[in-house]
Motif scaffolding. Sequence first.
Motif, PDB file in Angstrom:
ATOM      1  N   PRO A   1       0.821  -1.231   0.000  1.00 23.08           N
ATOM      2  CA  PRO A   1       0.000   0.000   0.000  1.00 23.08           C
ATOM      3  C   PRO A   1       0.851   1.276   0.000  1.00 23.08           C
ATOM      4  CG  PRO A   1      -0.864  -1.600   1.571  1.00 23.08           C
ATOM      5  CD  PRO A   1       0.421  -2.176   1.057  1.00 23.08           C
ATOM      6  N   GLU A   2       1.927   1.303   0.814  1.00 21.29           N
ATOM      7  CA  GLU A   2       2.728   2.539   0.835  1.00 21.29           C
ATOM      8  C   GLU A   2       3.425   2.780  -0.492  1.00 21.29           C
ATOM      9  OE1 GLU A   2       3.092  -0.172   2.869  1.00 21.29           O
ATOM     10  OE2 GLU A   2       4.951  -0.004   4.024  1.00 21.29           O
ATOM     11  N   ALA A   3       3.778   1.703  -1.211  1.00 20.99           N
ATOM     12  CA  ALA A   3       4.395   1.876  -2.530  1.00 20.99           C
ATOM     13  C   ALA A   3       3.359   2.345  -3.548  1.00 20.99           C
ATOM     14  CB  ALA A   3       5.043   0.571  -2.987  1.00 20.99           C
ATOM     15  N   LEU A   4       2.164   1.728  -3.502  1.00 17.16           N
ATOM     16  CA  LEU A   4       1.140   2.103  -4.491  1.00 17.16           C
ATOM     17  C   LEU A   4       0.701   3.554  -4.336  1.00 17.16           C
ATOM     18  CD1 LEU A   4      -0.977  -1.180  -4.627  1.00 17.16           C
ATOM     19  CD2 LEU A   4       0.644  -0.319  -6.331  1.00 17.16           C
ATOM     20  N   ASP A   5       0.789   4.095  -3.126  1.00 19.45           N
ATOM     21  CA  ASP A   5       0.506   5.529  -2.935  1.00 19.45           C
ATOM     22  C   ASP A   5       1.396   6.397  -3.815  1.00 19.45           C
ATOM     23  OD1 ASP A   5      -1.480   5.248  -1.122  1.00 19.45           O
ATOM     24  OD2 ASP A   5      -0.276   5.758   0.647  1.00 19.45           O
ATOM     25  N   VAL A   6       2.593   5.930  -4.102  1.00 24.93           N
ATOM     26  CA  VAL A   6       3.578   6.741  -4.819  1.00 24.93           C
ATOM     27  C   VAL A   6       3.724   6.313  -6.279  1.00 24.93           C
ATOM     28  CG1 VAL A   6       5.981   7.550  -4.775  1.00 24.93           C
ATOM     29  CG2 VAL A   6       4.810   7.008  -2.626  1.00 24.93           C
ATOM     30  N   ILE A   7       3.530   5.027  -6.560  1.00 21.80           N
ATOM     31  CA  ILE A   7       3.791   4.531  -7.911  1.00 21.80           C
ATOM     32  C   ILE A   7       2.635   3.721  -8.484  1.00 21.80           C
ATOM     33  CG2 ILE A   7       6.321   4.511  -7.796  1.00 21.80           C
ATOM     34  CD1 ILE A   7       6.150   1.611  -6.890  1.00 21.80           C
ATOM     35  N   GLY A   8       1.475   3.750  -7.831  1.00 21.77           N
ATOM     36  CA  GLY A   8       0.298   3.102  -8.392  1.00 21.77           C
ATOM     37  C   GLY A   8      -0.306   3.973  -9.484  1.00 21.77           C
ATOM     38  N   PRO A   9      -1.292   3.443 -10.202  1.00 19.79           N
ATOM     39  CA  PRO A   9      -1.896   4.221 -11.296  1.00 19.79           C
ATOM     40  C   PRO A   9      -2.486   5.552 -10.817  1.00 19.79           C
ATOM     41  CG  PRO A   9      -3.101   2.134 -10.923  1.00 19.79           C
ATOM     42  CD  PRO A   9      -1.853   2.064 -10.118  1.00 19.79           C
ATOM     43  N   GLU A  10      -3.087   5.571  -9.606  1.00 15.70           N
ATOM     44  CA  GLU A  10      -3.644   6.841  -9.100  1.00 15.70           C
ATOM     45  C   GLU A  10      -2.563   7.912  -8.957  1.00 15.70           C
ATOM     46  OE1 GLU A  10      -4.253   3.909  -7.553  1.00 15.70           O
ATOM     47  OE2 GLU A  10      -6.342   3.774  -6.844  1.00 15.70           O
ATOM     48  N   ALA A  11      -1.365   7.502  -8.530  1.00 13.44           N
ATOM     49  CA  ALA A  11      -0.287   8.477  -8.343  1.00 13.44           C
ATOM     50  C   ALA A  11       0.086   9.160  -9.653  1.00 13.44           C
ATOM     51  CB  ALA A  11       0.939   7.806  -7.730  1.00 13.44           C
ATOM     52  N   PHE A  12      -0.195   8.479 -10.777  1.00  7.61           N
ATOM     53  CA  PHE A  12       0.091   9.072 -12.089  1.00  7.61           C
ATOM     54  C   PHE A  12      -1.154   9.716 -12.696  1.00  7.61           C
ATOM     55  CE2 PHE A  12       3.681   6.203 -11.631  1.00  7.61           C
ATOM     56  CZ  PHE A  12       4.707   6.891 -12.226  1.00  7.61           C
ATOM     57  N   GLY A  13      -2.228   9.830 -11.895  1.00 13.04           N
ATOM     58  CA  GLY A  13      -3.406  10.545 -12.371  1.00 13.04           C
ATOM     59  C   GLY A  13      -4.443   9.679 -13.059  1.00 13.04           C
ATOM     60  N   TYR A  14      -4.305   8.349 -13.002  1.00 11.42           N
ATOM     61  CA  TYR A  14      -5.309   7.473 -13.617  1.00 11.42           C
ATOM     62  C   TYR A  14      -6.331   7.065 -12.569  1.00 11.42           C
ATOM     63  CZ  TYR A  14      -1.994   7.311 -17.410  1.00 11.42           C
ATOM     64  OH  TYR A  14      -1.157   7.676 -18.432  1.00 11.42           O
ATOM     65  N   ASP A  15      -7.582   7.056 -12.971  1.00  6.16           N
ATOM     66  CA  ASP A  15      -8.666   6.826 -12.021  1.00  6.16           C
ATOM     67  C   ASP A  15      -9.006   5.336 -11.929  1.00  6.16           C
ATOM     68  OD1 ASP A  15     -10.592   7.470 -10.203  1.00  6.16           O
ATOM     69  OD2 ASP A  15     -12.117   7.983 -11.719  1.00  6.16           O
ATOM     70  N   VAL A  16      -7.995   4.510 -11.717  1.00  2.98           N
ATOM     71  CA  VAL A  16      -8.211   3.066 -11.554  1.00  2.98           C
ATOM     72  C   VAL A  16      -7.328   2.569 -10.420  1.00  2.98           C
ATOM     73  CG1 VAL A  16      -8.778   2.592 -13.971  1.00  2.98           C
ATOM     74  CG2 VAL A  16      -6.388   2.508 -13.208  1.00  2.98           C
ATOM     75  N   SER A  17      -7.730   1.450  -9.849  1.00  2.00           N
ATOM     76  CA  SER A  17      -6.869   0.823  -8.852  1.00  2.00           C
ATOM     77  C   SER A  17      -5.925  -0.144  -9.559  1.00  2.00           C
ATOM     78  CB  SER A  17      -7.710   0.034  -7.833  1.00  2.00           C
ATOM     79  OG  SER A  17      -8.569   0.913  -7.161  1.00  2.00           O
ATOM     80  N   TYR A  18      -4.853  -0.463  -8.894  1.00  2.00           N
ATOM     81  CA  TYR A  18      -3.860  -1.389  -9.437  1.00  2.00           C
ATOM     82  C   TYR A  18      -4.448  -2.794  -9.478  1.00  2.00           C
ATOM     83  CZ  TYR A  18       0.420  -4.280  -9.400  1.00  2.00           C
ATOM     84  OH  TYR A  18       1.389  -5.224  -9.658  1.00  2.00           O
ATOM     85  N   ASP A  19      -4.472  -3.376 -10.670  1.00  2.63           N
ATOM     86  CA  ASP A  19      -4.980  -4.739 -10.869  1.00  2.63           C
ATOM     87  C   ASP A  19      -3.785  -5.563 -11.345  1.00  2.63           C
ATOM     88  OD1 ASP A  19      -6.482  -6.961 -11.327  1.00  2.63           O
ATOM     89  OD2 ASP A  19      -7.342  -6.238 -13.211  1.00  2.63           O
ATOM     90  N   PRO A  20      -3.128  -6.262 -10.407  1.00  2.00           N
ATOM     91  CA  PRO A  20      -1.832  -6.851 -10.735  1.00  2.00           C
ATOM     92  C   PRO A  20      -1.923  -7.930 -11.807  1.00  2.00           C
ATOM     93  CG  PRO A  20      -2.351  -7.112  -8.379  1.00  2.00           C
ATOM     94  CD  PRO A  20      -3.558  -6.555  -9.031  1.00  2.00           C
ATOM     95  N   LEU A  21      -0.914  -8.029 -12.625  1.00  2.00           N
ATOM     96  CA  LEU A  21      -0.766  -9.158 -13.531  1.00  2.00           C
ATOM     97  C   LEU A  21      -0.566 -10.414 -12.694  1.00  2.00           C
ATOM     98  CD1 LEU A  21       1.725  -7.625 -16.131  1.00  2.00           C
ATOM     99  CD2 LEU A  21      -0.614  -8.353 -16.618  1.00  2.00           C
ATOM    100  N   PRO A  22      -1.041 -11.572 -13.193  1.00  2.07           N
ATOM    101  CA  PRO A  22      -0.813 -12.823 -12.440  1.00  2.07           C
ATOM    102  C   PRO A  22       0.682 -13.077 -12.281  1.00  2.07           C
ATOM    103  CG  PRO A  22      -1.669 -13.262 -14.660  1.00  2.07           C
ATOM    104  CD  PRO A  22      -1.752 -11.794 -14.453  1.00  2.07           C
ATOM    105  N   ARG A  23       1.058 -13.584 -11.099  1.00  3.70           N
ATOM    106  CA  ARG A  23       2.494 -13.794 -10.893  1.00  3.70           C
ATOM    107  C   ARG A  23       2.792 -15.249 -10.533  1.00  3.70           C
ATOM    108  NH1 ARG A  23       5.442 -10.290  -7.706  1.00  3.70           N
ATOM    109  NH2 ARG A  23       4.060  -8.527  -8.027  1.00  3.70           N
ATOM    110  N   ASP A  24       3.980 -15.656 -10.966  1.00  2.00           N
ATOM    111  CA  ASP A  24       4.497 -17.008 -10.760  1.00  2.00           C
ATOM    112  C   ASP A  24       4.926 -17.256  -9.324  1.00  2.00           C
ATOM    113  OD1 ASP A  24       4.636 -18.742 -12.845  1.00  2.00           O
ATOM    114  OD2 ASP A  24       6.220 -17.602 -13.868  1.00  2.00           O
ATOM    115  N   GLU A  25       5.329 -18.502  -9.098  1.00  5.42           N
ATOM    116  CA  GLU A  25       5.994 -18.836  -7.832  1.00  5.42           C
ATOM    117  C   GLU A  25       7.362 -18.162  -7.751  1.00  5.42           C
ATOM    118  OE1 GLU A  25       4.847 -20.663  -5.031  1.00  5.42           O
ATOM    119  OE2 GLU A  25       3.181 -19.904  -6.230  1.00  5.42           O
TER     120      GLU A  25
END
Lengths: 371, 371
Positions: free
Chosen positions: A344-368
Amino acid sequence: MSFDIPHLTEITLDDLETLGTGAGILGTGGGGNPRLGRLRLQTLLEDDAYPDSVELVDPRDLPADATVASVGGMGAPTISVEKFAGGDEEIQSLRAIEDLSGETVDALIPGEIGGANSMAPLCVAAMTDLPVVDADGMGRAFPELQMDTFFIYGTPVNYAATTDERGNQVVYRDIDSAKRLEDLARAITVQMGGRSGYAFPLMTGEFVSEFAVPHTVSLATELGRAVERARDAGTDPVDAGRELLGGEELFAGKIVDVHRRNRDGFALGSVTLTGLTADATLEIEFQNEFLVARDDDGELLTTVPDLICLVDTDTGAPVMTDALRYGQRVRVLGVPAPELLTTPEALDVIGPEAFGYDVSYDPLPRDETGW
Amino acid sequence: MSFDIPHLTEITLDDLETLGTGAGILGTGGGGNPRLGRLRLQTLLEDDAYPDSVELVDPRDLPADATVASVGGMGAPTISVEKFAGGDEEIQSLRAIEDLSGETVDALIPGEIGGANSMAPLCVAAMTDLPVVDADGMGRAFPELQMDTFFIYGTPVNYAATTDERGNQVVYRDIDSAKRLEDLARAITVQMGGRSGYAFPLMTGEFVSEFAVPHTVSLATELGRAVERARDAGTDPVDAGRELLGGEELFAGKIVDVHRRNRDGFALGSVTLTGLTADATLEIEFQNEFLVARDDDGELLTTVPDLICLVDTDTGAPVMTDALRYGQRVRVLGVPAPELLTTPEALDVIGPEAFGYDVSYDPLPRDETGW
């Protein structure tokens, strides 16, 4: 989690080509031109006055009380291609923050692994005989300095300097936030002609071992090697890179439109791709780095902090925002961001909202595996 | 040449009103709002924690090896009225250049006598018990820092700092020209919200005694006193000021148009006057300060470095560029510039060509007395 890759103990001349390729891919379009960074480092390592290799230190092996400084270049990638670096901007900035703090730096670290900024600390290391930490503050590249895990996870904005190719130097003291440092240093970089060499912040080994994205110099080198091996073997180099990173291919097509302008020290714009066979399009917006990818309907497919990497369809070579041009055949990889970028503290600074986009971060699926 | 005025040895509470009026007139529309500067100094001198007066030192009495620093505010006058100073920006900048240089400052000097910047060194002096040199670097106000006689006559760009009202501080090192320092510090001032407190450069007493415009704190105070005395005696305060300065009245009329915009940290624009009885008009262009006056035919009547001073028709009070408004009755004085501003090396920096006007400097006629 970690990538299943060897951890290098040094960078030699033989690694530069592959490091440049891997750093270019991880740079998501920015981080400075990796070819220029590579040529600069190559010149130093070939020079008899300097060592033949740079020592890498594993972030987990750093003494807790070691003093680590980040150094690199600030500015729009478009500019760095035309306005060459003098070569000692970063080292002069490093000396300035050593002077101001009274501390002696024990190791250097890239602020971002992407592009030329993976090479800048290696260049300074070659000139100063310091080791470089096998880690960085982004695991990719981002346009603004407060987007570094160093600042996100609480390193104070302590000592900071920027220097131009003529030796003009500006030092920042008692700055109350990383965003303020970004605003001040960016304005100075614009006045310095669009590129400066920086040194900031100073960190302890303990902090770096916890909050830097680990083993990314090794990762970038191994990524470049995977692409190269596939080329040599006649298999698909793009797939080779994608597999190593655990990403997915978002799109394949050709560039049909590029909007790009330099404003306030950034390269801003968008690139539009159309599929080679199907009727689909993809639009990617950028600020030095690729930020978001939209489909035909304007829906956001992938956003920061996940990596959007453009590579040449056939060679797997990275395509930077400053080199986008009509007609290029490219493939677009989406790579899950390092876990340190998804809190959460990272997304405050580098999530899509921080760049002015009106969406929440929807992560790509990730591996093990992965970071 | 010199003005036939008494040379003051101190500034007390009783002088502030008259100094503010005189500095406002000499400020040629800029130099910072003199009323705000006066209120700040008044608060300090009335405070029991500080002395009741500030010592003035004649520039000819400075020891040759004394260390003199200039301090003041940077920014557009329009902004300083809305964005109040914190109060210790200049003193923090002063401490920074003392730190960097390892020198202890013996006396302060205004960079420009115009507006609030005549008061800023007096405020710092009240807080530090330092004397202020009865002189300045312009004999008026100019928009950019390289326009100071300190830099025109060769003081190196040595130690320089700017600080904002939150204590954010930027320090400039090894800067290769005064114009470069202007560009860097102006960009920072814009980022700091349009106002910063500066300290630069450090000079020797010997340099200041030769190249500062002498006795201008006394001149500004005496000018304000002449205006005040005329008001009290029921004679014309505008004439009283004009006679003391050896200037001429260029125009009398009312303001019928004002163009003003803030750009790149400056208040830029023009003001148009029409005569109250005759059909004549006068247009004056400004960049923080009034630069040139044009007649009906667009001919330049008066240009920098000569002073163009707008004053209220009845009271003789100065009218600043940030306070220009439709309908005001004003008179326009043209005052010959100090001789130090009229040499070839000075005109290169502050002549009409330096401001982009395609004319040579055509000086106003000057008296036997004057600077």
